[in-house]
Write a protein that holds these residues in place. Sequence first.
Motif, PDB file in Angstrom:
ATOM      1  N   ALA A 255       0.828  -1.206   0.000  1.00  0.00           N
ATOM      2  CA  ALA A 255       0.000   0.000   0.000  1.00  0.00           C
ATOM      3  C   ALA A 255       0.864   1.259   0.000  1.00  0.00           C
ATOM      4  CB  ALA A 255      -0.924  -0.012   1.229  1.00  0.00           C
ATOM      5  N   GLN A 256       1.926   1.248   0.798  1.00  0.00           N
ATOM      6  CA  GLN A 256       2.815   2.408   0.823  1.00  0.00           C
ATOM      7  C   GLN A 256       3.489   2.610  -0.533  1.00  0.00           C
ATOM      8  OE1 GLN A 256       5.425   1.432   4.062  1.00  0.00           O
ATOM      9  NE2 GLN A 256       3.930   2.027   5.649  1.00  0.00           N
ATOM     10  N   HIS A 257       3.897   1.496  -1.179  1.00  0.00           N
ATOM     11  CA  HIS A 257       4.522   1.595  -2.501  1.00  0.00           C
ATOM     12  C   HIS A 257       3.531   2.140  -3.533  1.00  0.00           C
ATOM     13  CE1 HIS A 257       7.143   0.628  -5.852  1.00  0.00           C
ATOM     14  NE2 HIS A 257       6.186  -0.118  -6.410  1.00  0.00           N
ATOM     15  N   ARG A 258       2.277   1.698  -3.444  1.00  0.00           N
ATOM     16  CA  ARG A 258       1.271   2.190  -4.397  1.00  0.00           C
ATOM     17  C   ARG A 258       0.973   3.674  -4.174  1.00  0.00           C
ATOM     18  NH1 ARG A 258      -2.696  -3.096  -3.771  1.00  0.00           N
ATOM     19  NH2 ARG A 258      -1.503  -4.483  -5.161  1.00  0.00           N
ATOM     20  N   GLN A 259       1.019   4.108  -2.924  1.00  0.00           N
ATOM     21  CA  GLN A 259       0.819   5.530  -2.673  1.00  0.00           C
ATOM     22  C   GLN A 259       1.936   6.371  -3.289  1.00  0.00           C
ATOM     23  OE1 GLN A 259      -1.702   7.265  -1.321  1.00  0.00           O
ATOM     24  NE2 GLN A 259      -2.874   5.359  -1.134  1.00  0.00           N
ATOM     25  N   GLU A 260       3.155   5.868  -3.183  1.00  0.00           N
ATOM     26  CA  GLU A 260       4.273   6.578  -3.821  1.00  0.00           C
ATOM     27  C   GLU A 260       4.103   6.614  -5.334  1.00  0.00           C
ATOM     28  OE1 GLU A 260       7.808   4.687  -2.557  1.00  0.00           O
ATOM     29  OE2 GLU A 260       7.613   5.276  -0.443  1.00  0.00           O
ATOM     30  N   GLU A 261       3.700   5.472  -5.908  1.00  0.00           N
ATOM     31  CA  GLU A 261       3.466   5.440  -7.358  1.00  0.00           C
ATOM     32  C   GLU A 261       2.332   6.381  -7.755  1.00  0.00           C
ATOM     33  OE1 GLU A 261       2.717   1.405  -8.413  1.00  0.00           O
ATOM     34  OE2 GLU A 261       4.860   0.943  -8.713  1.00  0.00           O
ATOM     35  N   ARG A 265       2.575   9.329 -10.365  1.00  0.00           N
ATOM     36  CA  ARG A 265       1.679   9.327 -11.521  1.00  0.00           C
ATOM     37  C   ARG A 265       0.890  10.634 -11.582  1.00  0.00           C
ATOM     38  NH1 ARG A 265       0.011   4.660 -10.720  1.00  0.00           N
ATOM     39  NH2 ARG A 265      -1.889   5.139  -9.575  1.00  0.00           N
ATOM     40  N   SER A 266       0.474  11.137 -10.432  1.00  0.00           N
ATOM     41  CA  SER A 266      -0.249  12.414 -10.419  1.00  0.00           C
ATOM     42  C   SER A 266       0.634  13.554 -10.928  1.00  0.00           C
ATOM     43  CB  SER A 266      -0.744  12.721  -9.008  1.00  0.00           C
ATOM     44  OG  SER A 266      -1.625  11.716  -8.553  1.00  0.00           O
ATOM     45  N   ALA A 267       1.913  13.514 -10.520  1.00  0.00           N
ATOM     46  CA  ALA A 267       2.832  14.549 -10.994  1.00  0.00           C
ATOM     47  C   ALA A 267       3.029  14.450 -12.510  1.00  0.00           C
ATOM     48  CB  ALA A 267       4.166  14.418 -10.276  1.00  0.00           C
ATOM     49  N   GLU A 268       3.123  13.202 -13.018  1.00  0.00           N
ATOM     50  CA  GLU A 268       3.288  13.029 -14.457  1.00  0.00           C
ATOM     51  C   GLU A 268       2.049  13.491 -15.209  1.00  0.00           C
ATOM     52  OE1 GLU A 268       4.143   8.934 -14.941  1.00  0.00           O
ATOM     53  OE2 GLU A 268       6.189   9.057 -14.117  1.00  0.00           O
ATOM     54  N   VAL A 299      -9.918  -0.762  -7.381  1.00  0.00           N
ATOM     55  CA  VAL A 299     -10.183  -2.204  -7.299  1.00  0.00           C
ATOM     56  C   VAL A 299      -9.124  -2.895  -6.446  1.00  0.00           C
ATOM     57  CG1 VAL A 299     -10.368  -4.336  -8.620  1.00  0.00           C
ATOM     58  CG2 VAL A 299     -11.437  -2.248  -9.491  1.00  0.00           C
ATOM     59  N   GLN A 300      -7.860  -2.537  -6.697  1.00  0.00           N
ATOM     60  CA  GLN A 300      -6.784  -3.133  -5.905  1.00  0.00           C
ATOM     61  C   GLN A 300      -6.912  -2.781  -4.436  1.00  0.00           C
ATOM     62  OE1 GLN A 300      -3.314  -1.594  -7.886  1.00  0.00           O
ATOM     63  NE2 GLN A 300      -3.245  -3.264  -9.390  1.00  0.00           N
ATOM     64  N   GLU A 342      -4.347   4.939   8.346  1.00  0.00           N
ATOM     65  CA  GLU A 342      -4.396   5.860   7.214  1.00  0.00           C
ATOM     66  C   GLU A 342      -5.282   5.350   6.091  1.00  0.00           C
ATOM     67  OE1 GLU A 342      -0.378   6.413   6.068  1.00  0.00           O
ATOM     68  OE2 GLU A 342       0.224   7.374   7.956  1.00  0.00           O
ATOM     69  N   ARG A 343      -5.851   4.149   6.250  1.00  0.00           N
ATOM     70  CA  ARG A 343      -6.734   3.591   5.221  1.00  0.00           C
ATOM     71  C   ARG A 343      -8.073   4.332   5.223  1.00  0.00           C
ATOM     72  NH1 ARG A 343      -3.865  -0.022   2.040  1.00  0.00           N
ATOM     73  NH2 ARG A 343      -5.864  -0.964   1.471  1.00  0.00           N
ATOM     74  N   ALA A 344      -8.874   4.051   4.197  1.00  0.00           N
ATOM     75  CA  ALA A 344     -10.165   4.738   4.045  1.00  0.00           C
ATOM     76  C   ALA A 344     -11.350   3.842   4.368  1.00  0.00           C
ATOM     77  CB  ALA A 344     -10.309   5.283   2.620  1.00  0.00           C
ATOM     78  N   SER A 345     -11.146   2.524   4.443  1.00  0.00           N
ATOM     79  CA  SER A 345     -12.250   1.598   4.700  1.00  0.00           C
ATOM     80  C   SER A 345     -12.707   1.726   6.152  1.00  0.00           C
ATOM     81  CB  SER A 345     -11.809   0.161   4.422  1.00  0.00           C
ATOM     82  OG  SER A 345     -12.784  -0.753   4.861  1.00  0.00           O
ATOM     83  N   VAL A 346     -13.980   2.055   6.352  1.00  0.00           N
ATOM     84  CA  VAL A 346     -14.512   2.246   7.702  1.00  0.00           C
ATOM     85  C   VAL A 346     -14.464   0.948   8.496  1.00  0.00           C
ATOM     86  CG1 VAL A 346     -16.582   2.830   9.008  1.00  0.00           C
ATOM     87  CG2 VAL A 346     -15.969   4.167   6.997  1.00  0.00           C
TER      88      VAL A 346
END
Length: 814
Positions: A255-261, A265-268, A299-300, A342-346
């Motif tokens: 999850a931390q790696h995907r947040q960095e990606e 990606r947002s910057a790109e 989805v992931q 830090e997750r969003a799932s209640v």
Amino acid sequence: MPATGQQSEDSAVRHKVNPKDISIEADLDELSAVVTYVVETTYLDAFGVAVDSEKKRERKRIKLRKNLKPSTDVSKLAGDVMKKCKYVHVSKRDELERVIQDLQHQLIRDDLRASTGGGGDGGDWWRGGEEGRGGKNGGEEEQEEAQMDSLEDYVELLYEGKDKDDMTKKIKGTALILDLCCHVGNLEHLIQDHTLMGALTRVLSEEYKKSVELCYNILRAFLAFSNFMEMHPILSTYRVGNITLKIVELEVQRAQHRQEEKRKRSAEVEKALREARGNDAQTATVRRRAEREEAKQKVQTKRQDKLLFVGLHILINLAEEVSTERKMVRKGLVELLRSLLERASVNLLYLTATFLKKLSVLEENKDRAKECGVAGCLVRFVPCSCDPLIVMTLRLLYNLSFDPDIRAQMVKAGLIPKLVELLKRPPYRARGLRLLYHMSIDDRCKTMFAYTDAMPIVMQLVLNFPQKMLAKELAALAVNLSLNPRNAQMMASQRGLPHLVDRVTETKDPLLMKVVRNISMWTFRSQEAMDSPEKEYRERTLWDPLVEPLLDLATETESHELLVEVLGTLNNLTTLDLPRGIGWVDVLSNYALAPFLTKLLVPGMAQNDIILEVVILAGVMAQDPQAAALLAGSRLISALHDLWSDKSGDTEITLQLLLTLWWLLHTKESREEILYSTGALAEMLDALDSRHPPTRAMATACMDIVLEFDRSDDGRLGQMGEQVRRRRFAAHNREWLHAASQIEDMDVVYGSRARNNGVPLSDSEDHDHHHHDHDHDPEEGPARRRSSGRGGSSGGNDPAGNGDDLSWSNGWES
């Protein structure tokens, strides 16, 4: 059933229900509220006169299973229940809401713990779907029904798929085994199958990095086993907890790696949009690509939340054993849970908060949570859209708030204003008050409450509290807040202080009286800080109408705790707080206060804290010369003297007694009463030898007044003044007198005189070797007393004396 608290009568019978006899309990098994009440039946004769009565306890069950869901508004449901059930009195609304809230939490716990069963919209979000039912290909054909007789075939499927990229058969096998685990009756047979358990643990430990679906199916099967404490030792044998913890750690890292990606990606995307500015086609292409990536990430994330939920559920079940829990903590469990906040799932957040609350009971776990900054992450859930998550967060924060460093983290994260807003919502009020009480312990935090809506809200809760005595958490918060000058001023404003005194007069609540006492301390210290209180004091009329009710309360109450607070409040009042034109002498005469205080000083009549307040109050009144003269004519001064011998071991009472006597010595009538009608002078002289520096200083101040006033017309000291001077000399030269007495003792034992290098010391030489106080009479000096104490040997020059030779340089010789 008639309305609660009202009467319905016919010609012969009358029924009545007292609201005080109503109690509401939660039946967690049936998800219902059980209301117990007492019906008092009165039988009347033909003239309507009661001839007999009886009481009968009845019980009603309110079933809430159909109406209660995790997202139900507790307050609204309680209102609906009260409309339909007339025997629930309006005063029991808060109790009913608490019961419904407990039932709601039980419903959520049931959903979380249920690893078997069909759909539903409660805690079942992590079940079903494509995951766990044959993967993506499972939707193309119906999943076959699992049979216990085919278990060996399902285990064989776990050994298929040698190709690393082909997981279809293994996923299918684990899905069929999971179906078998959905039936509780199969669990005991399945967990005792060593081949099955060995295959599941081997596949999980080897393949958990390759397939989320495979890992999810196996973990759900282990979750079914972990719901039963009896199966935990078998799961520990196969190291299920260790493997599960590794999986959770891996998913957190992913999850931390995907947040960095995602950030890259947002910057790109932003860069590409800037470059494509003016080119609509290229801009649309960039946006579509970004939307596809965003949908894929959602989805992931959803799949990962389900996997993490099941993994955490296994860990929290296995952590029922303290030894297992400690092993998990040593492997970094608290740090993992901190990351999951830090997750969003209640649902995942609720389970994480539940796990942290369980861990927070042990101090070492609390210390780890402090190092990780868990408290700061929890503040964002106060409040949030999920009521159970708010409640669990408040319970966790309460456990952590016993540590002052963690309280500092909460304050830094802005928890106080959020908790104050939460006080407006009844379901969270009690827990919010407990947390705010802990926050108010620190002096630097008390000031922060003045910049929120806390003071008006707390005052409204105090003044409108439905029960006679305030709830302890509410009273404790009000007491702590009133210690701050700014808060005390806000409490007293807008007629808040008269309302508080009125409620105390009605309820006799000692904790609420402590709040009034703290407000009186604020007015007292305000006057102390002023150069000219007569001109600067702005609260002069604040206590005018309250002095009389406080005096009535003091003389009439039988409560020890209440009397202490009332007397303490009166002690903080000054002449500026009394009604205009009235002094302490008027208070003494109008309310017969002197006999009342004398009665409290009778040995065995009151405890030490009341006695201390009585002594202080006597000193406050003695500051008024007219009141001191009136006290001289009462038995209070003799009672104070009798108290000295009874409480001589209590340093605080002794010090306050000296201060009171010091004020009384300023007035002629009371001074003569003290010095000539009691033996208080001897006790004050003894206080000069006290080991307590403030007590010695106060005794010295009292002696100064005696020396000042006990003189003849020509300025000579009287008998008491001489006695004081001699005692002060003895106290000032205590060390010298002790050494002199030792030398005299040696003279008596050995029958000889002390010599300095063989030459006897004369009286005059001896006197010159020691200093004396300026008040000391030379004729009564230490040298003269010392020589007379040697039995009459007065400085002869014959060193032979008794035939013994005493030499300080050579020692004893025969």
